[in-house]
Design a protein around this motif. Structure first.
Motif, PDB file in Angstrom:
ATOM      1  N   LYS A 151       0.822  -1.203   0.000  1.00 25.88           N
ATOM      2  CA  LYS A 151       0.000   0.000   0.000  1.00 25.88           C
ATOM      3  C   LYS A 151       0.864   1.265   0.000  1.00 25.88           C
ATOM      4  O   LYS A 151       0.685   2.166  -0.814  1.00 25.88           O
ATOM      5  N   PHE A 152       1.807   1.326   0.940  1.00 31.88           N
ATOM      6  CA  PHE A 152       2.549   2.567   1.164  1.00 31.88           C
ATOM      7  C   PHE A 152       3.536   2.901   0.055  1.00 31.88           C
ATOM      8  O   PHE A 152       3.984   4.048  -0.040  1.00 31.88           O
ATOM      9  N   SER A 155       2.433   5.851  -1.755  1.00 27.69           N
ATOM     10  CA  SER A 155       2.245   7.108  -1.019  1.00 27.69           C
ATOM     11  C   SER A 155       3.210   8.220  -1.405  1.00 27.69           C
ATOM     12  O   SER A 155       2.989   9.383  -1.056  1.00 27.69           O
ATOM     13  N   ASP A 251      -4.714  -0.028   6.721  1.00 26.53           N
ATOM     14  CA  ASP A 251      -5.537   0.704   5.752  1.00 26.53           C
ATOM     15  C   ASP A 251      -5.854   2.115   6.246  1.00 26.53           C
ATOM     16  O   ASP A 251      -5.832   3.078   5.479  1.00 26.53           O
ATOM     17  N   TYR A 254      -2.779   4.293   5.999  1.00 28.23           N
ATOM     18  CA  TYR A 254      -2.526   4.601   4.585  1.00 28.23           C
ATOM     19  C   TYR A 254      -3.486   5.676   4.069  1.00 28.23           C
ATOM     20  O   TYR A 254      -3.061   6.644   3.424  1.00 28.23           O
TER      21      TYR A 254
END
Length: 281
Positions: A151-152, A155, A251, A254
């Motif tokens: 996920k990250f 970012s 989550d 994030y």
């Protein structure tokens, strides 16, 4: 949100003090005495002060004894109670699936309930200000760490995670006070994760822990701790059940980072989309 008294007691049990466990066992084994009795009668049975019983009610999220009593009565008298976390050998596939889904829902509800605004805010600020973010976990927790990395990486903040514990130790040794590290451990007492935490702390790294036990070494060792709450079933340990809470906390972190770092995140997200676009049919 409907409060689940028995579920809360079971999911918090490992984190109770000895006196709290005594009260918890009494409620689990004799719910009818709570429903039909007064706080004075319960305290007398347990040989504790009324105030001790009252504090326990507050500890599991109720305003007082009466509120807990009402919740307990609705649970034990409702047909919904039949769909609970206990999986029976003669359950069919749909029933087993229902019970697992209900257990996961309770894990999320209970985890959300114990999530503290100050802790999540502090964790978000650590990550937002970090030059690099490393995620650490051993065994099953390493899978959660890899999911966090997945996920990250979108970012715009340099993010890393390794499955191998030796690689984790080496990467921790290269972090500085400008970086942040997230340590994931259900028990919060894994020897390897604590050794990796020690390496990071020596370098002044901002540290975040995700665990289920407030009094664990991990909770006490990190700058900020986030907690999950899960229920154990006959065919699934509490550690496995806690994954849904861990993933949801990741989550939440994030989503906060992407919202607060919107411009940089959008550029990074577009690069990721472009890079993987050709992999689709």
């Amino acid at each position: 949100m409907v409060q689940n008294c028995l579920g809360k007691i079971r999911s918090h049990f490992a984190r109770f003090s000895e006196k709290e466990k005594k009260i918890a066992n009494y409620i689990l084994n004799h719910p009818e005495k709570i429903i039909h009795g007064t706080i004075n009668e319960v305290a007398e049975d347990l040989r504790v002060a009324d105030a001790t019983v009252f504090r326990f009610c507050k500890r599991i999220g109720f305003k007082g004894y009466q509120a807990m009593k009402i919740s307990l009565a609705s649970e034990t008298m409702s047909p919904v109670q039949q769909i609970n976390e206990k999986i029976l050998e003669d359950d069919n596939e749909k029933t087993v699936s229902q019970k697992i889904f209900h257990s996961n829902i309770r894990t999320l509800e209970n985890t959300l309930e114990i999530l503290e605004q100050s802790s999540i805010q502090k964790a978000v600020q650590f990550l937002l200000q970090a030059r690099r973010i490393h995620f650490f976990g051993i065994g099953g927790s390493s899978v959660i760490a890899m999911d966090a990395y997945h996920k990250f990486i979108r970012s715009g903040i340099d993010s890393f995670a390794f499955i191998d514990s030796h690689f984790q130790r080496m990467s921790a040794s290269q972090l500085t006070e400008k970086d942040a590290a997230v340590f994931i451990s259900h028990s919060g007492s894994n020897k390897e994760i604590m050794e990796i935490l020690d390496v990071a702390k020596k370098n002044g790294v901002k540290t975040i822990g995700i665990t289920s036990f407030p009094k664990s070494p991990l909770s006490q060792g990190v700058n900020v701790a986030l907690y999950t709450s899960s229920e154990e079933t006959e065919y699934r340990s509490e550690a496995l059940a806690s994954r849904i809470g861990q993933l949801s906390l990741i989550d939440a972190l994030y989503a906060n980072i992407m919202m607060l770092n919107k411009q940089k995140a959008e550029v990074s997200l577009e690069k990721v989309r472009d890079a993987i676009s050709n992999t689709r049919m």
